[in-house]
Design an enzyme around this catalytic site. Sequence first.
Site, PDB file in Angstrom:
ATOM      1  CE  LYS A  16      -2.676  -1.062   3.583  1.00  0.00           C
ATOM      2  NZ  LYS A  16      -2.308  -2.414   4.018  1.00  0.00           N
ATOM      3  NE  ARG A  88      -5.526  -1.421   9.375  1.00  0.00           N
ATOM      4  CZ  ARG A  88      -4.271  -0.965   9.293  1.00  0.00           C
ATOM      5  NH1 ARG A  88      -4.026   0.322   9.330  1.00  0.00           N
ATOM      6  NH2 ARG A  88      -3.282  -1.801   9.170  1.00  0.00           N
ATOM      7  NE  ARG A 123       6.582  -3.417   6.215  1.00  0.00           N
ATOM      8  CZ  ARG A 123       5.299  -3.132   6.314  1.00  0.00           C
ATOM      9  NH1 ARG A 123       4.641  -2.697   5.272  1.00  0.00           N
ATOM     10  NH2 ARG A 123       4.660  -3.297   7.450  1.00  0.00           N
ATOM     11  NE  ARG A 156       5.405  -1.132  10.389  1.00  0.00           N
ATOM     12  CZ  ARG A 156       4.296  -1.027   9.681  1.00  0.00           C
ATOM     13  NH1 ARG A 156       4.312  -0.364   8.550  1.00  0.00           N
ATOM     14  NH2 ARG A 156       3.193  -1.581  10.079  1.00  0.00           N
ATOM     15  NE  ARG A 167       0.868  -5.440  10.870  1.00  0.00           N
ATOM     16  CZ  ARG A 167       1.900  -5.205  10.073  1.00  0.00           C
ATOM     17  NH1 ARG A 167       3.051  -5.829  10.272  1.00  0.00           N
ATOM     18  NH2 ARG A 167       1.794  -4.362   9.093  1.00  0.00           N
TER      19      ARG A 167
END
Length: 218
Positions: A16, A88, A123, A156, A167
């Site tokens: 995203k 969300r 990431r 992260r 998540r």
Amino acid sequence: MEQRKIVLLGPPGSGKSTVAEGVASKFSLEDLYMGQLFREQVEKNTIIGNIVKEYMQKGELVPEDFVFGLAYLLLSSKDNFLIDGFPRTLKQAEFIDSKGVKFNAVLFLDVPEEEVVRRLSNRRVCPNCKAQYHLIFLPSKEGENCDKCGTHLERRADDDPETIKNRFREYHSKTAPLIEFFTQNGLLHKIDASLAPKEVLAETIVALDKVFCVEKEE
Ligand code: AMP
């Protein structure tokens, strides 16, 4: 005045933020990122930050009361934006609609779960300037350091395997119902986000060009 209010929807790791950056600059939209706003509250040690921190660390959505106020402040006075990370839940979508914020389109980045787990675990983010990297798709030219400011890159906090699982659980139970909701009201545009980032961006731009073109003709 013409309004362009776009939502980016997709599972964690669907790309995203990469799409948001490209689309926002192409269509001159303000790039808004709900998750980043919460992270800033945590970093600044605010009262909200201290409450939402534990939810974020576990990979859970923060309670609706904190989201509603922030989303309203963020979106109610803007006409041209692309928002990543809001709504969300169905409740959030209904809340913002009741406040008169009407979206033009929802871009749904569709990608299989195995692929996003691979993406998330690679990431990296710069803790100083917030630049985002990916060890496979978007490596820093400075190896493990940020090529913009030289700071050592980090994973992260919510990208560790256990949190990633949570998540996803949250995404499937609370966010995925929005796909049906936005399909019903004719706003959803599905993008194949399993492609390479450049192709995903190109496909997204084509979809949005169509949305804006149709609106102009109407
Ligand atoms: P993200 O960077 O978009 O994955 O967001 C990071 C975290 O911020 C999420 O895992 C949630 O804890 C919180 N968050 C961001 N946006 C929302 C939202 N619309 N509703 C509830 N929690 C959110």
